[in-house]
Structure formats: structure tokens, C-alpha cells
Write an enzyme that holds these catalytic residues in place. Structure first.
Site, short mmCIF file in Angstrom:
data_model
loop_
_atom_site.label_atom_id
_atom_site.label_comp_id
_atom_site.label_asym_id
_atom_site.label_seq_id
_atom_site.Cartn_x
_atom_site.Cartn_y
_atom_site.Cartn_z
N ASP A 73 -11.79 -6.37 -4.05
CA ASP A 73 -13.26 -6.79 -4.24
C ASP A 73 -13.68 -7.10 -2.91
OD1 ASP A 73 -13.32 -9.94 -4.12
OD2 ASP A 73 -12.27 -9.30 -5.82
N GLU A 76 16.26 12.76 5.94
CA GLU A 76 15.15 12.19 5.13
C GLU A 76 14.55 10.86 6.30
OE1 GLU A 76 15.72 11.73 0.53
OE2 GLU A 76 17.17 10.66 2.02
#
Ligand code: GLA
Length: 729
Positions: free
Chosen positions: A534, A614
Site C-alpha cells: 500500500d 542456464e
């Protein structure tokens, strides 16, 4: 002048670059709401307020024979309970005599340069003297109780903020309900957009047509919560991403809240927002006062895109503070999904070594480094280092990580305690629980009573003790359960209703102390992912871990929803392993990168287990992220599709403020045989300029009105990252 009071008409005009807000002091000092919307001049819009004699909607006594002046139907700026307005209200007060009515009327006002602030609460801050404040002084004639309505106007950002303060002047009163804002709309039938969810699936988009009666969302959990977010949009029926009237309302508060819309008997819409009344009462003794937290309002007539763009800028500039506001956030590796609780010092250093080789800039040590904490049953509250597990001191570990050329960050969950901990054994009464009732357990943990000074001081001393000793650049502040069984042994019976808000006030106090004392530390908020995402938390934490769900495909929805009310740079977002730990879904490396790069970027997997190929992918991604950094963190963000409606692909875009550069990101979400074309229309470019995208040159208007054609995907969940470069203007 952004704020003007016209004496002849008794009108307050609040103006930003593109918006206007109007109030009128009407008969008997009643403060009416005239208008909020697109900018217009200084004419008095109160002629739009319909006055009619409405049965069963009475009139204030002073109105005498005038049966058309009813508080039950007029658009009001701050409606009070118990005096003839039966709609949802902002304030309810119980007086010493047991009566429950309050009637605030206009007394006076002040217009000030610069922005007000509210002691102990997050507020939008106006730097360089930008911004103006209007304080309207209201009073309840029968008791002398005062109300100050605060308005802040941030002209350039198109933001208007509101907050309130109640000042008691007579006897003891109980505030039963104290909301921060009311917005009345005379005749619009509106939709409300809110962002609901659950743990690991936060901020899902939902648009609801408002209906007669009340439509409310909120939280009673002690946090703003995963389930609902304290940011909502009200919009007209025809509003879309690019068109239509919409109003964004963001509550700068991290505790329980209420956001409620009501369509009244004559079809008018009222919206109110503030601290959740179900878990709030506040006793004010004579001369005491209470601030009601701030809400930030944004209006756009250019649909949700216009709204989000303005709000993102305002949050980045006027809510986020401190050294890390514009400083480059480090690409991090967090060991949570790599090891969970199963690590030791050697393992962490091995991950750090690989991280350094791949260009990652910070190691974050997550849960499990303290007390007796090898699973989530024990240890919370014992903030001393488990040196056996780390094979040395935390300071040593930090030094070794720093020597490798990495920054070092640490996880804390200061608000919690495990029953199996030394702290709980010493102070069982320091938790939130009701005497005579068993507490509610969640993740085996209880919530510390943060309203108690000795709890605050003890946790503060433990946490600061570590921060004083161990060199750190980052803290992840977590909070992993909802609060219930509200009761504090330190508060008298008549003040028990204050616990939930007192808890938040002390949380803010702690975060304020922490950020002031260690300004170089980057704080990332977290509550089981995005349970406390928030605008209040963003005042202290420039970034918040968006969700415990790291599945790239589910994150499309989570990050889409989050983007309406919050800037992308505040969204903590990591590449994790495939199959994903939360869903089991397999996604390509590149797609996980595409989604995580749209945020504060990092990794959350065991680098030691990766193949050379990777690792090369990660190295490339980190390099790419760095080259995009400014666009992602400082540029304009556009949603190009909705993951709810467009089933073939989800796309979004960044554009630099000067429109010379951009980024197009898309993830394929549906494969088809013999597929129909997928065309994406870009946004925010200069129409006549020539841009290069994927080796092809087009004008801005071709890209925006025509679009780009996505290649036919060859793999499920394939993704695309195209850079957009202006070639000539
Ligand atoms: C919460 C957080 C996770 C992780 C764990 C550790 O769930 O959201 O990222 O830190 O706690 O217990």
C-alpha cells in the site's frame, strides 16, 4: 494559486494542472461538495445541486420552513452520523451522555504554502515548497468538538490529498468511526474497480457496477491485506484504458481499512474511505486530538492509463523517500526459494560466488538465520544470530560477501513471535490475545503487541543491535499472518478498540526510526508477499515483495493489477525455478526474465544447480535489465492488453519521458493451430517520429494506430522483449 476562496460565493476552488475540485460553504455552514473532475474555471457549480422536498429526508432545524435543504440528499464534503443523513458517513462519536450524533459546520479556513504533514503518519511530501494546503475548520456547535479538514494540492502531479483531525474540547468522547474522505457524485452511475485476492494471488482486477445500497471492500486483518487493496478506482460506465472519467483513491495506510460506495435513494453515488470501523474506536479526552490518515486523489479523463501514469509519478516523487528513491536498486539473489530453511554459511557463500560471476549485485539472506529457526514452528522473536548454522558470525558472513564484491541484505519479521522462542517464554503477555481465550494460531506464530512500549523497545534494540554490528545494504521487513483476538494487556478496557491503530502507529514509528538511523539501507516491505502492498508502506519501503507467487504466468495478472495503483519500480519481482514451486508450471527462462524484469529485479533459486547454458542466460538477463533500468524505473508504463480479456498474449510497454526510447514486453498465454494474427498497438510514442522496432522502421502513429504483428509462437509461454528506439523526430 492552486487554492482559492471566493468570498462572494463562498466557494473553495482547488486546482491542479488538469483537474479542479470545488466546495461551497452553504446555508448554516454546511460544507457542500460541488465538483471534482476535469479542469474548469472559477464559476460556481452549485446550481447543479438539486434541492427538493423529499419525504422522510428531514431538514436541519435552522432550515425552518425550507423543506428542500436536506442533509440526506445534498452532496456533502464530510458527512456526520446521527443528524439526518442516513447514507454511509465519515464520523460517529459517542459523547459522555451516551448520545451518538455530531454535526460539523464550517467556522473558518486557512490557506498555507507548502504541504501539511501528519505527525506519525505517512503523507505525500512536497519538496522545493511545491504544493499548497487548505485547512477548513469545522465545529460541532452543541459540544465545541472541532474537526480540521486538510487538503493538499500538488499542482503539477494532478494530486489532491485529504486528511482530517478531530480535536476534543469537552469531556471524554469515543470516536466510533473516523474515515478520512468522502466523495459525493450527483448523478453518475459509476463502476468501482478494486483489487481483490488471497495469499499468493494478490491484486486481481475486478470491475463492479455500483448498485442501490452499499458495495464495500476492506480489511479487518490488521494489515491492508492480500484480500483487498486500499486503492480503488471509480469510473464512468464507458471508461476504458484510454478513455473516460476515472477517479483513483489511494489510502496511505497499512492497517485495516474500509472503502465503501453507496448509491442512495435518488441514484447519487457516495464513496468513503478510511480506517476500518469494525476494529476501531478511539477515546479522546479533553483537548486531545487524533489524525485520520491521508488519502490521495487523482482524476483522469483519459482512462486508466492516464490515471496510472499520474499516480506512478506522484508515488515515485512524492511518497517514496530517502537515498534509494532514485538510486539504482541492486539486482539481488534471495535464498528463500533456493534453500528455504536448509542452508549453512558455506551454502550461502557458494550461491554468492555464482551470483557474483553472473553479474548479480546483492545476496539476501532470508528466513532462518536467527534463534532456533530451522522451520516455521519456532524462533521468531529471538533476533540473535545462529552462528552454528552460519558457521561463524553474521558479521563475518557479511564481510565475506562484501569481499566478493556483493552487497548483503537480511530478512526480519519483527512484529511476530513463535510460542517456541525465548522471548515468548519470558513474556507470554507481550502477544495480542484475549485473556481467557485461546489465541488464533497462524503459521504457528503469534503477533507481538506492538502498541506496548516495552515490546517496541525490546524488538527495536535487538534489530538495531544487529544493524549496528553487521554491514548491510538491504532489509526485507516481513509480516506473515493476519491479526485477530485484539486485546492488549497494557490498555484499559475503554481503550481496547485503539489497539489496531496503535499497532500501525508504532510500526510507522519503528520504520521511521530505522530509515532515519540507517539511511543507506534499502527497505523492501513484505507480508507473505503482497499482503501489505500500500501507499503507506511505500513511504518507508521503496519496494515491496509483490507476491509469494513467482509463477511468471500468474504474475501477469498480479503485476497487471498492481500496476493500476503502484509504480513498476516498487514491485519486487524475481526469476525462480521451473517447474514453479507454487504452481508446478513450467515456463521458459526468458519468460521468467521478461516478467520479473518489470519490477525491482532479482533471482530466487539455487544458482549452484544450474547448467552453464542456464547461467549464460542469467548473465544476459542481468545485463539486459541494467540497460533497461531507467526505462523501467523512471519511464511511463502502459498496459497494452488485459490478461483477463486477451487470451492469446499479455503485453505491456515502457516509454521514456522524452519518448525517444521504449520497451515492448509480451508473453504468449494461448497457443492456436492455424492461428489468427496477434496485433499489439503501442502507446505513448511521438506520432510523426520514426522508430525502430526489431529491425523495422515505422512512424509512431503506425505503431500506435496500426500496431506490431507478433511472430507465431513456437512454444508455450514464449515471450518477447523488443526495444523501441526513435531514429528521427
Ligand atoms: C514470507 C515471504 C517469503 C519468505 C518467507 C520466509 O512468506 O513472503 O518471501 O521470506 O516469508 O519465511
Amino acid at each position: 494559486m492552486a487554492i482559492l476562496f471566493q468570498k462572494e460565493t463562498n466557494i473553495f476552488h482547488l486546482q491542479t494542472k488538469n483537474t479542479a475540485y470545488q466546495m461551497k460553504v452553504a446555508e448554516y455552514g454546511v460544507l457542500l461538495h460541488n465538483y471534482y473532475g476535469q479542469k474548469l474555471g472559477e464559476g460556481d457549480l452549485s446550481y447543479l445541486i438539486m434541492r427538493a422536498d423529499r419525504g422522510f429526508s428531514g431538514n436541519p432545524y435552522e432550515a425552518g420552513a425550507d423543506r428542500t435543504f436536506s442533509l440526506d440528499s445534498l452532496p456533502l464534503e464530510y458527512p456526520c452520523f446521527g443528524i439526518g443523513d442516513y447514507r454511509t458517513d465519515c464520523i460517529q462519536v459517542i459523547h459522555e451522555d451516551g448520545s451518538n450524533a455530531i454535526d460539523f459546520r464550517y467556522k473558518s479556513h486557512e490557506i498555507q504554502n507548502g504541504k501539511y504533514s501528519l505527525e506519525g503518519l505517512p503523507t505525500m511530501h512536497w519538496e522545493n515548497g511545491e504544493g499548497e494546503t487548505l485547512v477548513i475548520n469545522m465545529e460541532d456547535a452543541a459540544t465545541g468538538i472541532k474537526l480540521k479538514l486538510y487538503y493538499g494540492v500538488l499542482y503539477e502531479k494532478d494530486v489532491i490529498t485529504r486528511a482530517a483531525e478531530i480535536i476534543n474540547s469537552k469531556g471524554n468522547i469515543i470516536i466510533n468511526r473516523g474515515l478520512s474522505l468522502c466523495l459525493d457524485f450527483a448523478n453518475e452511475r459509476m463502476d468501482m474497480i478494486h483489487f481483490y485476492g488471497k495469499h499468493a494471488m494478490e491484486r486481481e482486477f475486478e470491475r463492479t457496477p455500483l448498485h442501490h445500497g452499499k458495495h464495500s471492500i476492506g480489511s479487518t486483518r490488521g494489515t491492508s491485506s492480500h484480500q483487498h487493496n486500499p486503492f480503488v478506482i471509480l469510473c464512468t460506465k464507458d471508461a476504458t484504458e484510454d478513455y473516460g472519467d476515472c477517479y483513483g483513491i489511494s489510502f496511505l495506510y497499512s492497517g485495516s481499512f474500509l472503502a465503501e460506495a453507496e448509491v442512495d435513494q435518488i441514484g447519487q453515488t457516495r464513496f468513503v474511505m478510511g480506517i476500518q470501523p469494525d476494529t476501531f474506536t478511539w477515546r479522546l479526552e479533553e483537548e486531545e486530538s487524533l489524525f485520520l490518515p491521508e488519502t490521495a486523489l487523482i482524476y483522469s479523463h483519459e482512462g486508466f492509463s492516464g490515471l496510472s501514469l499520474r499516480l506512478h509519478d506522484a508515488i515515485r516523487e512524492n511518497i517514496i523517500r530517502g537515498e534509494w528513491k532514485h538510486k539504482r536498486r541492486p539486482v539481488l539473489i534471495n535464498n528463500w526459494e533456493a534453500t528455504y530453511f536448509d542452508f549453512d554459511g558455506d551454502k550461502l557463500l557458494a550461491i554468492a560466488k555464482d551470483a557474483k560471476d553472473l553479474g548479480i549485485e546483492m545476496l539476501v539472506l532470508d528466513d532462518g538465520w536467527f534463534g532456533k529457526r530451522d522451520n516455521d514452528i519456532s524462533g521468531l522473536g529471538d533476533w540473535y544470530v545462529n552462528e552454528k548454522k552460519l558457521k561463524g558470525s553474521l558479521k563475518d558472513l557479511s564481510q565475506r560477501v562484501h569481499e566478493m564484491g556483493l552487497k548483503f541484505g537480511l530478512w526480519f519479521e519483527p512484529e511476530m513471535v513463535s510460542e517456541d522462542s525465548d522471548l515468548y517464554r519470558m513474556h507470554p503477555d507481550w502477544t495480542i490475545k484475549i485473556p481467557g481465550r485461546n489465541p488464533n494460531r497462524s503459521r504457528f506464530q503469534l503477533v507481538l503487541d506492538f502498541s506496548r512500549e516495552e515490546v517496541y523497545q525490546t524488538i527495536r534494540d535487538m534489530v538495531f543491535g544487529i544493524l549496528d554490528e553487521v554491514p548491510l545494504e538491504y532489509i526485507k521487513w516481513d509480516m506473515n499472518r493476519s491479526i485477530t483476538n485484539l486485546y492488549s494487556t497494557a490498555l484499559p478496557a475503554e481503550r481496547q478498540g485503539e489497539l489496531s491503530h496503535r499497532y500501525i502507529l508504532n510500526l510507522y514509528r519503528f520504520l521511521e526510526e530505522l530509515t532515519a538511523r540507517y539511511p543507506h539501507i534499502l527497505l523492501e516491505g513484505c507480508s507473505g508477499g503482497g499482503g501489505r502492498f500500500d501507499a503507506g508502506m511505500l513511504y518507508y519501503c521503496p519496494q515491496i515483495w509483490c507476491s509469494d507467487n513467482t509463477d511468471a504466468i500468474e504474475r501477469l495478472k498480479i503485476q497487471y493489477g498492481t500496476s493500476f495503483g503502484y509504480p513498476i519500480g516498487s514491485v519486487g519481482s524475481h526469476v525462480s525455478a521451473s517447474p514453479n514451486h507454487q504452481t508446478g508450471r513450467k515456463t521458459p527462462w526468458e519468460t521468467r526474465g521478461t516478467v520479473a524484469m518489470s519490477g525491482s529485479f532479482g533471482y530466487e533459486l539455487d544458482l549452484n544447480k544450474l547448467t552453464t547454458e542456464e547461467k549464460a542466460v542469467i548473465k544476459g538477463q542481468v545485463r539486459e535489465y541494467h540497460s533497461y533500468y531507467n526505462l523501467i524505473h523512471e519511464g511511463d508504463y502502459y498496459r497494452l492488453t488485459s490478461p483477463y480479456e486477451d487470451t492469446r498474449a499479455t503485453a505491456w510497454q515502457f516509454v521514456s519521458k522524452d519518448k525517444r526510447e521504449g520497451l515492448f514486453f509480451a508473453v504468449v498465454t494461448g497457443l492456436q493451430a492455424n492461428p489468427a494474427p496477434v496485433i499489439m498497438k503501442l502507446k505513448g510514442l511521438t506520432a510523426k517520429a520514426i522508430y525502430e522496432v526489431e529491425g523495422l522502421r515505422h512512424t509512431g502513429e503506425m505503431l500506435m494506430l496500426g500496431g506490431i504483428l507478433l511472430p507465431v509462437p513456437t512454444e508455450e509461454y514464449q515471450s518477447y522483449r523488443y526495444s523501441i528506439k526513435m531514429i528521427s523526430n
